[in-house]
Write an enzyme that holds these catalytic residues in place. Structure first.
Site, mmCIF file in Angstrom:
data_model
loop_
_atom_site.group_PDB
_atom_site.id
_atom_site.type_symbol
_atom_site.label_atom_id
_atom_site.label_comp_id
_atom_site.label_asym_id
_atom_site.label_seq_id
_atom_site.Cartn_x
_atom_site.Cartn_y
_atom_site.Cartn_z
ATOM 1 N N TRP A 1 0.833 -1.208 0.000
ATOM 2 C CA TRP A 1 0.000 0.000 0.000
ATOM 3 C C TRP A 1 0.861 1.249 0.000
ATOM 4 O O TRP A 1 0.501 2.264 -0.624
ATOM 5 C CB TRP A 1 -0.949 -0.025 1.196
ATOM 6 C CG TRP A 1 -1.728 -1.308 1.256
ATOM 7 C CD1 TRP A 1 -1.789 -2.189 2.302
ATOM 8 C CD2 TRP A 1 -2.516 -1.882 0.205
ATOM 9 N NE1 TRP A 1 -2.570 -3.268 1.963
ATOM 10 C CE2 TRP A 1 -3.034 -3.111 0.684
ATOM 11 C CE3 TRP A 1 -2.837 -1.491 -1.096
ATOM 12 C CZ2 TRP A 1 -3.848 -3.935 -0.080
ATOM 13 C CZ3 TRP A 1 -3.643 -2.311 -1.864
ATOM 14 C CH2 TRP A 1 -4.148 -3.511 -1.356
ATOM 15 N N ASP A 2 2.000 1.222 0.682
ATOM 16 C CA ASP A 2 2.929 2.351 0.630
ATOM 17 C C ASP A 2 3.413 2.593 -0.797
ATOM 18 O O ASP A 2 3.486 3.738 -1.262
ATOM 19 C CB ASP A 2 4.138 2.087 1.531
ATOM 20 C CG ASP A 2 3.901 2.482 2.978
ATOM 21 O OD1 ASP A 2 3.013 3.311 3.221
ATOM 22 O OD2 ASP A 2 4.604 1.965 3.856
ATOM 23 N N VAL A 3 3.788 1.515 -1.467
ATOM 24 C CA VAL A 3 4.324 1.648 -2.823
ATOM 25 C C VAL A 3 3.260 2.184 -3.769
ATOM 26 O O VAL A 3 3.508 3.111 -4.561
ATOM 27 C CB VAL A 3 4.868 0.288 -3.312
ATOM 28 C CG1 VAL A 3 5.279 0.383 -4.783
ATOM 29 C CG2 VAL A 3 6.050 -0.157 -2.458
#
Length: 417
Positions: free
Chosen positions: A173-175
């Site tokens: 999700w960060d990426v």
């Protein structure tokens, strides 16, 4: 060499993955991305993995191609410098990407008072501004509850058939959030170029995850079917695919989603006749329906398992390649570097880069290929504060004596500060 985003200046105030990866994406395409950090480095400056000397490979990888400014963010003078930098004039400037709290002096309203057409991308954890990180988002959207093998041991003391959730290692999700932030920034910049209007763009990490979970049908599945998807280990949901062990212990995954892939797998594993018999027995259309292949997967897997178990990894690989099977090897990170030609200088994605304090490692250009344009080689991550003086002179027009006074007062620091 051509820089697709040449002339675009982005000021980045960030830590960890989402915002830094968004800035890195833009820097790889030629934008001038200036990351500011507190003197001595921010929260992620020493994050693992690190070299024996303590240099963060994580920080180096996510900040390549940027310029670095060290500034005392707690002082009024330091904050004033950052306000001037973020709101500096110029058609490609006035763009701010951050996952710091957008409050006080760093709020959009405060900054916009300096530049009316300011573009600001503000990443938050949740849409209401509360805190969340990849790991707390991922656990809440369902995936850890369907990840893992059916035979995983039950949670100690549970006294039921409940199984422990399995987190994935990739901060997905960060990426994805970082890529979405870069997209939002470019969309806002295009709008400004047409209308002259600035824009506050907010992006919640949990909204990124929820958007993906919805797009992939998981929310609709829960609402309409009222079913809970079971754990199925490494089986590919709704189609055919799984890991198989070769005679020498190496493992491969073979996938058959399309009819062409199914035909190639049947030919390679010498199971065409056996699968025709299975179709006759079950009434399933294995040749044309990926859903039917999923329903019959246990019977199909038995045949593929037996075939793979008789051959070495090299023999399986050769056979799969000759017949055009959609497959891949399971590798460690070290095996990826040692074995896969795609992860080498033979792939135009990569070039060796000498990071200060780290040494020479393979780094990736942007994976985007623009026909007729050659992107620059990947640039190293800067030393912390490497460009402090350069940025202050170039972007704010400060003289050498003015910059020297800031150093003397401890407001800014260079690469050795």
């Amino acid at each position: 060499m051509h820089d697709v985003l040449e002339g675009l200046r982005v000021v980045e105030g960030s830590a960890f993955v989402a915002a830094p990866s968004g800035g890195m994406t833009l820097a790889q395409l030629g934008a001038d991305v200036i990351r500011f950090d507190p003197i001595g480095g921010g929260l992620d400056y020493r994050r693992w993995p690190v070299t024996p000397d303590g240099a963060s490979l994580y920080w180096a990888g996510l900040n390549k191609g940027k310029r670095s400014l060290q500034v005392d963010m707690r002082s009024g003078a330091g904050r004033e410098l950052l306000r001037e930098l973020i709101c500096a004039p110029g058609p490609g400037a006035g763009i701010f990407l951050t996952n710091f709290p957008a409050t006080g002096w760093m709020s959009y309203e405060a900054l916009r008072s300096r530049r009316d057409d300011l573009i600001m991308i503000a990443i938050t954890g949740n849409h209401d501004g509360t805190t969340a990180v990849d790991y707390t988002v991922n656990c809440a959207v369902g995936y850890p509850m369907v990840t893992g093998h059916i035979a995983s041991p039950p949670e100690a003391g549970a006294g039921s058939l409940e199984y422990r959730p399995v987190n994935h290692v990739l901060p997905a999700w960060d990426v994805i959030c970082g890529q979405t932030a870069a997209l939002g920034l470019l969309a806002a910049e295009r709008r400004r170029s047409r209308t002259g209007d600035g824009q506050l763009v907010t992006l919640a990490l949990s909204d990124v995850a929820l958007g993906v979970v919805t797009a992939l049908g998981h929310v609709a599945e829960a609402q309409l079917l009222r079913t809970e998807r079971p754990r199925i280990g490494n089986d590919l949901y709704g189609a055919l695919g799984r890991d198989f062990r070769c005679a020498d212990g190496r493992r491969v995954i073979a996938v058959a989603i399309s009819p062409k892939q199914w035909h190639a797998l049947c030919t390679a594993c010498e199971m065409t006749d056996a699968m025709a018999a299975l179709e006759s027995e079950t009434g399933l259309d294995l040749a044309r329906s990926e859903g039917d292949r999923f329903l019959a997967r246990d019977r199909i897997f038995e045949v593929i398992e037996d075939w793979c178990a008789r051959l070495t990894f090299a023999e399986v690989a050769d056979t799969f390649d000759r017949h055009g099977v959609c497959w891949g090897p399971y590798r460690t990170f070290a095996e990826l570097v040692d074995e896969d030609p795609r992860c080498s200088a033979a792939n135009p994605l990569f070039a060796p880069v000498n990071h200060p304090g780290v040494g020479s490692v393979l780094e990736a250009r942007s994976p985007l290929r623009f026909d007729g344009l050659d992107l620059d080689d990947p640039a190293p991550a800067p030393r912390l504060g490497q460009h402090t003086d350069e940025v202050l002179a170039e972007c704010l027009g400060l003289s050498g004596s003015e910059i020297g006074q800031l150093h003397d007062a401890g407001i800014v620091a260079g690469p050795h500060g």
